[in-house]
Design a protein around this motif. Structure first.
Motif, PDB file in Angstrom:
ATOM      1  N   ILE A   1       0.850  -1.199   0.000  1.00 25.37           N
ATOM      2  CA  ILE A   1       0.000   0.000   0.000  1.00 25.37           C
ATOM      3  C   ILE A   1       0.880   1.241   0.000  1.00 25.37           C
ATOM      4  CG2 ILE A   1      -1.715   1.328   1.288  1.00 25.37           C
ATOM      5  CD1 ILE A   1      -2.825  -1.240   2.390  1.00 25.37           C
ATOM      6  N   ASP A   2       0.680   2.103  -0.976  1.00 27.95           N
ATOM      7  CA  ASP A   2       1.443   3.344  -1.083  1.00 27.95           C
ATOM      8  C   ASP A   2       1.059   4.283   0.062  1.00 27.95           C
ATOM      9  OD1 ASP A   2       1.475   6.351  -2.320  1.00 27.95           O
ATOM     10  OD2 ASP A   2       3.117   5.139  -3.107  1.00 27.95           O
ATOM     11  N   THR A   3       2.067   4.838   0.731  1.00 26.91           N
ATOM     12  CA  THR A   3       1.811   5.713   1.889  1.00 26.91           C
ATOM     13  C   THR A   3       0.962   6.920   1.508  1.00 26.91           C
ATOM     14  OG1 THR A   3       3.935   5.068   2.850  1.00 26.91           O
ATOM     15  CG2 THR A   3       2.890   7.024   3.757  1.00 26.91           C
ATOM     16  N   GLU A   4       1.246   7.495   0.340  1.00 21.55           N
ATOM     17  CA  GLU A   4       0.512   8.682  -0.114  1.00 21.55           C
ATOM     18  C   GLU A   4      -0.959   8.351  -0.326  1.00 21.55           C
ATOM     19  OE1 GLU A   4       0.453  12.592  -0.454  1.00 21.55           O
ATOM     20  OE2 GLU A   4       2.325  11.477  -0.176  1.00 21.55           O
TER      21      GLU A   4
ATOM     22  N   GLN B   1      -0.550  10.919  11.660  1.00 22.83           N
ATOM     23  CA  GLN B   1       0.703  11.412  12.260  1.00 22.83           C
ATOM     24  C   GLN B   1       1.749  10.307  12.346  1.00 22.83           C
ATOM     25  OE1 GLN B   1      -0.924  12.916  15.908  1.00 22.83           O
ATOM     26  NE2 GLN B   1      -1.305  14.982  15.101  1.00 22.83           N
ATOM     27  N   LEU B   2       1.318   9.092  12.662  1.00 22.18           N
ATOM     28  CA  LEU B   2       2.243   7.950  12.731  1.00 22.18           C
ATOM     29  C   LEU B   2       2.803   7.603  11.358  1.00 22.18           C
ATOM     30  CD1 LEU B   2       0.407   5.484  15.179  1.00 22.18           C
ATOM     31  CD2 LEU B   2       2.618   6.587  15.559  1.00 22.18           C
ATOM     32  N   LEU B   3       1.918   7.560  10.353  1.00 23.31           N
ATOM     33  CA  LEU B   3       2.336   7.180   9.003  1.00 23.31           C
ATOM     34  C   LEU B   3       3.275   8.207   8.366  1.00 23.31           C
ATOM     35  CD1 LEU B   3      -1.014   5.763   7.538  1.00 23.31           C
ATOM     36  CD2 LEU B   3       1.004   4.474   8.245  1.00 23.31           C
TER      37      LEU B   3
ATOM     38  N   PRO C   1       7.907   4.674  11.264  1.00 21.63           N
ATOM     39  CA  PRO C   1       6.886   4.412  12.280  1.00 21.63           C
ATOM     40  C   PRO C   1       6.970   2.964  12.783  1.00 21.63           C
ATOM     41  CG  PRO C   1       5.918   4.395  10.089  1.00 21.63           C
ATOM     42  CD  PRO C   1       7.337   4.856   9.922  1.00 21.63           C
ATOM     43  N   LYS C   2       6.686   2.764  14.074  1.00 25.74           N
ATOM     44  CA  LYS C   2       6.716   1.423  14.651  1.00 25.74           C
ATOM     45  C   LYS C   2       5.421   0.686  14.318  1.00 25.74           C
ATOM     46  CE  LYS C   2       9.676   2.552  18.608  1.00 25.74           C
ATOM     47  NZ  LYS C   2       9.749   2.604  20.096  1.00 25.74           N
ATOM     48  N   ALA C   3       5.567  -0.548  13.869  1.00 23.68           N
ATOM     49  CA  ALA C   3       4.403  -1.357  13.500  1.00 23.68           C
ATOM     50  C   ALA C   3       3.456  -1.525  14.689  1.00 23.68           C
ATOM     51  CB  ALA C   3       4.846  -2.722  12.988  1.00 23.68           C
ATOM     52  N   ALA C   4       4.028  -1.687  15.891  1.00 25.25           N
ATOM     53  CA  ALA C   4       3.209  -1.886  17.091  1.00 25.25           C
ATOM     54  C   ALA C   4       2.341  -0.665  17.378  1.00 25.25           C
ATOM     55  CB  ALA C   4       4.113  -2.182  18.287  1.00 25.25           C
TER      56      ALA C   4
ATOM     57  N   LEU D   1      -4.864   1.104  14.907  1.00 29.41           N
ATOM     58  CA  LEU D   1      -5.796   0.399  14.034  1.00 29.41           C
ATOM     59  C   LEU D   1      -6.785  -0.451  14.824  1.00 29.41           C
ATOM     60  CD1 LEU D   1      -3.476  -0.770  11.089  1.00 29.41           C
ATOM     61  CD2 LEU D   1      -5.309   0.917  10.972  1.00 29.41           C
ATOM     62  N   THR D   2      -6.295  -1.106  15.880  1.00 35.05           N
ATOM     63  CA  THR D   2      -7.176  -1.923  16.734  1.00 35.05           C
ATOM     64  C   THR D   2      -8.242  -1.048  17.385  1.00 35.05           C
ATOM     65  OG1 THR D   2      -5.371  -3.482  17.191  1.00 35.05           O
ATOM     66  CG2 THR D   2      -7.254  -3.512  18.682  1.00 35.05           C
ATOM     67  N   GLN D   3      -7.798   0.102  17.888  1.00 35.34           N
ATOM     68  CA  GLN D   3      -8.733   1.038  18.517  1.00 35.34           C
ATOM     69  C   GLN D   3      -9.756   1.554  17.506  1.00 35.34           C
ATOM     70  OE1 GLN D   3      -6.971   4.643  20.080  1.00 35.34           O
ATOM     71  NE2 GLN D   3      -8.581   4.895  21.597  1.00 35.34           N
ATOM     72  N   LEU D   4      -9.280   1.873  16.299  1.00 35.43           N
ATOM     73  CA  LEU D   4     -10.172   2.349  15.245  1.00 35.43           C
ATOM     74  C   LEU D   4     -11.196   1.276  14.871  1.00 35.43           C
ATOM     75  CD1 LEU D   4      -7.805   4.280  12.789  1.00 35.43           C
ATOM     76  CD2 LEU D   4      -9.827   5.214  13.923  1.00 35.43           C
TER      77      LEU D   4
END
Length: 259
Positions: A170-173, A206-208, A213-216, A222-225
């Motif tokens: 997946i492209d970050t942009e 902000q993380l991306l 960025p840390k995967a954790a 993402l889990t919260q979302l």
């Protein structure tokens, strides 16, 4: 002398009668012209609403609204003034450029109901076109909401497809653009669940944007979302509920795999 006065009186009466007839003829002509103008304006509006209203650009929509408002806002009838005020509200929504399809659709439906109600007490010549216009406005308002729902469905399906695929591709942009789209739709909502999702999206963005960025950290957000999205699905519309629930589950699954 009496004969001259009598003759003069008859002449004056005849003159007054002629003047009165001319005035009556003029009033009738003005009334007929006004009625013809009203018919023409109604036909123009019905014709515009017969097409795909979602395809109208902002300038065309504003031009139509201005024409409509201009013919009503000086009216003496309270019902027409009420319609004009609602049209003014519609213009502000369209001009602002930030209103959702549902918000614009709801105002169109309201104008449709007001128009139909006014048509019930209108003259025989205007009753039918006013009722037709009222139905068209209600239909157009409903179609705007449905079109927006369909757009959201396609966006959700695309997002789920990407999340279920290879995340490394997946492209970050592209991801950031997707986040921006959803954030813009949610952050002004009065629903607390949707506001929470918007805040989570902002945090994810902000993380991306970090260089490494840390995967954790991403997984936690993402889990919260995912949990918030499933919660929001409970109050979603019928056509969106299932898809939003699925999106929430996929977000949670992906998040947990990254933690």
């Amino acid at each position: 002398m009496a004969s001259q006065a009598e003759s003069k009186g008859k002449h004056t009466a005849a003159h007054d009668e002629t003047a009165g007839k001319k005035a009556a003829d003029k009033n009738e002509a003005d009334a007929n012209k006004h009625s013809a103008d009203n018919h023409e304006e109604l036909d123009s509006l019905v014709s515009a609403l017969d097409g795909d209203i979602t395809a109208l650009d902002a300038d065309a929509a504003l031009g139509l609204i201005d024409q409509w408002y201009g013919s009503l806002h000086k009216a003496k009838e309270p019902e027409l003034k009420e319609i004009a005020n609602t049209i003014k509200e519609l213009k502000q929504l369209v001009k602002g450029g930030k209103a959702t399809g549902h918000q614009i659709g709801e105002v169109l439906i309201e104008i449709g109901e007001q128009t139909t109600n006014f048509g019930s007490d209108a003259s025989k010549e205007l009753k039918t076109p006013l009722h037709k216009l009222g139905k068209q406005l209600t239909k157009a308002g409903t179609s705007l909401g449905k079109a927006e729902d369909q757009e959201h469905i396609e966006q959700i399906d695309s997002l789920v497809e990407n999340l279920e695929g290879d995340l490394t591709k997946i492209d970050t942009e592209v991801a950031l653009n997707g986040i921006d789209t959803w954030y813009s739709l949610l952050h002004k909502s009065e629903d607390e669940n949707l506001k929470a999702i918007a805040n989570g999206l902002k945090q994810l963005k902000q993380l991306l944007k970090r260089s490494n960025p840390k995967a954790a950290d991403i997984g936690e957000v993402l889990t919260q979302l995912g949990e918030q999205t499933q919660e929001a699905a409970n109050s979603a519309g019928r056509g969106l509920k299932g898809r939003i629930q699925k999106l929430g589950k996929v977000l949670s699954k992906v998040g947990k795999s990254l933690e």
